[in-house]
Design an enzyme around this catalytic site. Structure first.
Site: not given
Length: 514
Positions: A189, A402
């Site tokens: 990215q 998470k």
């Protein structure tokens, strides 16, 4: 000049409109000049790639300067029409082997792999953390895709969107998959420059990572950031992979977070897109699932301006936050499992019609410098695609890891592992996943593992809260609601073979009925 205030102020406030226009023009011009100077410091052969990234950043920065006021007017949010969310139960799920191969050959699986394991006390790439049977997130993902390719004679490529934080470590790890039947592609990215909050100019003085930033107490690496997963559209296009997949006849890409272990390639959704009963097929599908009290902060789908739109809690006025969190009004939330038409993605990127709400992320760097990061979220692009809908999927398709609290659930006997995919234990009498809250002593994976001689039996667990210095012996069984609180200075050792059912265990090891 305070950019956060500039971004939030309405045009009627503060400065005269003409002065404001001139000020914003100067800010844009100054930024463009600085980015041009930075491109000249690019390593040989990387100039065009960096220029393409900076072009995307300039467009984002221009919107940041010009778009004022709230991104959503609460009173304009309309009720979702019934056809906006399709029940998963209505999808066809039985297909011939030939039909499955035909569908899979038109699919690309893309995993968002830019994150670090900091929330779990790890320093490296998150996808390389072991989560089950010594297998990492990446191992499980590769196993899933390879299993599909072998079982159906298909060619589903796996694509990883890395960030500059995860690229090197990921590329080294990929070597071990060389003999597996899965074609793996990677791209990075964008690497965007952090902006000085006062000057609105890049902090970086060079594109070369190991150079001095020329800012006291700051490395050059700290001058850059990955701009959120909304960058996937432009970066996939810049990598040339988007065009390549379209040329190969691929039709849809399934995008998901690599730490969501429930996000597997789903044949029912794929068939719905490739063989629509009503024409044309949606260009974009967002998997949503029923909201519980544990999910009240998750983004939801709303009808806004005649289109489906992702509404995040950051966009909600303060006096409406409780309404946003309501399970009765906003019943579903975004899992970040997304299915996008490759040709439609190419169209919106090429004609620059891709519009996602800007997330302004203020940061204070280690040397005390205040900067801002401009980010976007991948799901916010839903409003740019034709016929976009949500599909209300079972909770099993949303198993994010998470924290170590999530990790405990995944490692337990609630699940079994089959070809890289997790399956709920059939002995679990109800499908809901227990709510687990582990305290600060369990935050780091290393500490978490040291506190369990073995992972407890959790088949009949509803709710577990653990706080303080607590350890678990081998063969412990947890049932119903179990709360274990060790006060400061106290330690609680749950003995081997203990069965805790609806119990509260307090600091002096008193065990009470709950």
């Amino acid at each position: 000049m305070d950019p956060a205030k500039v971004h939030q102020r309405s045009p009627s406030e503060g400065h005269d409109a003409a002065f404001r226009e001139l000020m914003l023009h100067d800010a844009q011009k100054s930024l463009s000049h600085e980015l041009g100077r930075l491109v000249k410091t690019a390593p040989p052969g990387q100039e065009s790639s960096i220029r393409a990234q900076f072009d995307g950043f300039e467009r984002l920065f221009a919107r940041f300067l010009q778009e004022t006021g709230p991104s959503v007017k609460w009173e304009d949010i309309a009720t979702l029409p019934s056809e906006a969310i399709k029940p998963y139960s209505e999808l066809q799920t039985s297909f011939s082997k030939e039909a499955i191969k035909s569908m899979l050959d038109r699919l690309v699986v893309l995993k968002l792999n830019g994150g670090l394991g900091t929330s779990m006390g790890c320093t490296g790439t998150k996808s390389l953390i072991s989560v089950r049977n010594e297998l990492t997130f990446l191992d499980l993902t590769v196993q899933q895709i390879e299993n599909l390719n072998i079982a159906y004679g298909a060619n589903v490529p796996l694509v990883l969107m890395n960030s500059f934080n995860t690229d090197e470590e990921t590329e080294q790890t990929l070597r071990k998959y060389g003999k597996m039947k899965v074609e793996i592609h990677t791209f990075n990215q964008s690497r965007y420059p952090r902006i000085n909050r006062e000057s609105l100019l890049p902090v970086a003085r060079s594109c070369v990572e190991d150079t001095d930033s020329s800012v006291k107490g700051l490395s050059n690496t700290e001058c850059w950031y990955p701009p959120g997963h909304g960058d996937v559209y432009e970066s996939l296009n810049n990598s040339k992979l988007l065009g390549k997949f379209i040329e190969q006849g691929k039709k849809y890409v399934f995008i998901s977070n690599i730490d969501n272990l429930g996000a597997t390639a789903d044949l029912g959704i794929l068939n719905f897109l490739l063989n629509p009963r009503e024409s044309p097929a949606p260009e974009f599908v967002m998997e949503v699932t029923d909201k519980t009290r544990a999910d009240v902060k998750g983004g939801t789908l709303v009808q806004y301006g005649g289109k489906l739109r992702l509404l995040e809690i950051a966009q909600v006025p303060k006096d409406r936050v409780d309404e946003f969190k309501s399970v009765s009004k906003f019943k579903i939330f975004n899992t970040n499992n997304l299915w996008v038409s490759l040709e439609a993605m190419n169209r919106v990127v090429e004609n620059h019609s891709l519009h996602m709400e800007i997330i302004v992320n203020p940061k204070t760097l280690d040397n005390g410098l205040n900067v801002i990061q401009l980010e976007t979220a991948v799901g916010a692009a839903i409003k740019n695609f034709e016929g976009a809908i949500g599909i209300n999927v079972p909770r099993r398709r949303f198993l994010p890891v998470k924290t170590t609290s999530d990790l405990l659930v995944i490692m337990s006997n609630l699940y079994s592992l089959k070809h890289g995919s997790l399956e709920m234990n059939p002995k679990r009498s109800f499908p809901a996943v227990p709510l687990v809250k582990l305290g600060n002593s369990f935050t780091k994976v290393k500490d978490f593992l040291s506190r369990f001689a073995s992972i407890p039996d959790m088949l009949e667990l509803d709710h577990l809260t653990v706080s303080g210095d607590v350890t678990f012996g081998r063969g412990v069984s947890l049932k119903g609601t179990v709360i274990i609180i060790a006060n400061h200075g106290d330690r609680i050792d749950i003995p081997p073979g203990a069965i805790l059912e609806n119990k509260i265990v307090s600091g002096n090891l008193r065990i009470l009925d709950h």
